[in-house]
Design a protein around this motif. Sequence first.
Motif, PDB file in Angstrom:
ATOM      1  N   ARG A 125       2.035  -5.787  -5.174  1.00 31.37           N
ATOM      2  CA  ARG A 125       3.019  -5.640  -4.074  1.00 31.37           C
ATOM      3  C   ARG A 125       3.897  -4.279  -4.315  1.00 31.37           C
ATOM      4  N   LYS A 126       4.359  -3.979  -5.434  1.00 30.48           N
ATOM      5  CA  LYS A 126       5.098  -2.868  -5.599  1.00 30.48           C
ATOM      6  C   LYS A 126       4.074  -1.438  -5.280  1.00 30.48           C
ATOM      7  N   MET A 127       3.003  -1.389  -5.878  1.00 31.43           N
ATOM      8  CA  MET A 127       2.060  -0.165  -5.549  1.00 31.43           C
ATOM      9  C   MET A 127       1.871  -0.202  -3.901  1.00 31.43           C
ATOM     10  N   LEU A 128       1.688  -1.226  -3.044  1.00 28.20           N
ATOM     11  CA  LEU A 128       1.355  -1.279  -1.853  1.00 28.20           C
ATOM     12  C   LEU A 128       2.855  -0.921  -0.826  1.00 28.20           C
ATOM     13  N   GLN A 129       3.940  -1.228  -1.581  1.00 27.37           N
ATOM     14  CA  GLN A 129       5.196  -0.660  -0.997  1.00 27.37           C
ATOM     15  C   GLN A 129       5.345   0.639  -1.066  1.00 27.37           C
ATOM     16  N   GLY A 130       4.801   1.137  -2.270  1.00 28.31           N
ATOM     17  CA  GLY A 130       5.028   2.553  -2.275  1.00 28.31           C
ATOM     18  C   GLY A 130       4.331   3.444  -1.316  1.00 28.31           C
ATOM     19  N   ILE A 131       3.125   3.023  -1.107  1.00 29.55           N
ATOM     20  CA  ILE A 131       2.069   3.465  -0.086  1.00 29.55           C
ATOM     21  C   ILE A 131       2.726   3.259   1.410  1.00 29.55           C
ATOM     22  N   LYS A 132       3.230   2.159   1.593  1.00 22.06           N
ATOM     23  CA  LYS A 132       3.998   2.314   2.999  1.00 22.06           C
ATOM     24  C   LYS A 132       4.957   3.118   3.038  1.00 22.06           C
ATOM     25  N   LYS A 133       5.922   3.517   2.150  1.00 21.48           N
ATOM     26  CA  LYS A 133       6.980   4.405   2.255  1.00 21.48           C
ATOM     27  C   LYS A 133       6.360   5.847   2.501  1.00 21.48           C
ATOM     28  N   LYS A 134       5.315   6.328   1.935  1.00 17.74           N
ATOM     29  CA  LYS A 134       4.508   7.546   2.012  1.00 17.74           C
ATOM     30  C   LYS A 134       3.776   7.518   3.363  1.00 17.74           C
ATOM     31  N   TYR A 135       3.170   6.324   3.909  1.00 14.78           N
ATOM     32  CA  TYR A 135       2.367   6.377   5.327  1.00 14.78           C
ATOM     33  C   TYR A 135       3.036   5.122   6.090  1.00 14.78           C
ATOM     34  N   PRO A 136       3.877   5.492   6.891  1.00 22.64           N
ATOM     35  CA  PRO A 136       4.642   4.371   7.745  1.00 22.64           C
ATOM     36  C   PRO A 136       3.573   3.674   8.444  1.00 22.64           C
ATOM     37  N   GLU A 137       2.404   4.254   9.009  1.00 23.95           N
ATOM     38  CA  GLU A 137       1.487   3.364   9.972  1.00 23.95           C
ATOM     39  C   GLU A 137       0.612   2.488   8.934  1.00 23.95           C
ATOM     40  N   PHE A 138       0.709   2.434   7.453  1.00 24.51           N
ATOM     41  CA  PHE A 138       0.306   1.455   6.752  1.00 24.51           C
ATOM     42  C   PHE A 138       0.640  -0.005   6.947  1.00 24.51           C
ATOM     43  N   ASP A 139      -0.366  -0.841   7.226  1.00 21.06           N
ATOM     44  CA  ASP A 139      -0.192  -2.284   7.413  1.00 21.06           C
ATOM     45  C   ASP A 139       0.172  -2.905   6.102  1.00 21.06           C
TER      46      ASP A 139
END
Length: 380
Positions: A125-139
């Motif tokens: 979850r922490k890694m996916l949340q980091g991706i979300k911050k960098k790529y706002p369009e990430f689902d």
Amino acid sequence: MTDKKVCAFCESEITEVNDSKEHVIPNSIGGRKKVYGFICITCNSSFGQSWDAKLAKQLNWFSLAVGIKRERRSSPDETVRTVDGTELLLQADGTMTRKEPFFQRTESDGKAHIRMFARTEREARKMLQGIKKKYPEFDLEGELKNLTFTPFKVDSALQHRLELGGSEAGRSIVKTAIAQCVGLGIAAHRCEMGIHTLKMPTDDRGFALFYIRDVVIDRPQTDLFHLVSIRGDSEKGTLLAYVEYFGVMRVMVNLSSKFEGDSFTSVYAINPQSREELNLSVNWDIPATELHAAFNGFGLDANNFDLACRNATAIASHKQRNRQRHHVHREELSAVLSQLGIPPGSIPEPKDRDKFNNMMEEKLGSFSEFIKKIPPMPDA
């Protein structure tokens, strides 16, 4: 018994007020039996901990592999390496995972492609949340729902460096031998050579690795054990101990050269995984020349040492793979039941059984090949 109970370290008299309990075999490697009248509370709090800690560190891989039961806390994770250099963690439940999470980002066709490996759901979850911050369009929510947890497959052979012995680990074993004597009714101060070894950190002559011969009669071939055998010889005036841990640590201890009383042999052995006491025997018909050689630094026969290490490692690896298999079965069963909306511990209804069986086969199919690679037990 007429012998006064004296603390093995400070020599103060042990009373009901200052007595302490001491594990005969360290609890850190699965010991359960305790004795009193050996070490006072003050010394038990100050001495010996570093000795047992050193011993436990040397044997930690075996403790994790077979799954010993400590009274407090679990054995610490152990770093192991594959031949290709990947660092893994062997954990207390017998499973292995990467030592560090894995994250890789590549780009092609104007798109970012991400591969990742997380050891826990929280880490994922922490890694996916980091991706979300960098790529706002990430689902993020969609990917969280699609998280899957699969057994970590090790495709490369493992390598493990085994270090045994030394002053600190040796003194832990001497302490164990004296504690067993106390449990047999032999006062600690009657083990004068063993006490000397504990008090003199520069004198290691009181204990020795012993691989000149295998003294365990009818050695079990499918289980590892801990064993403490005491031999008192009235004719020779000697009091000796043979201590063995996990089949791989084998040590002879010189406790006394002034033994008086009837000759006797005592053996205490346990399975550290099941905690069951074992009925094992030790052959103390050991030539004096071999004992002399061992206590003078020549107790390490290379062939016997290699055989002991290979057999112990094969047995421990076999048990670790079985423990990992059972762990994965439990985890996959729980996941399938959850997906089908079946409460944990319940049996699928007839209408759900075909789907349940298919899902379990799908999840465990790849693992079946992994199970086939479990190393065979060593020949008897």
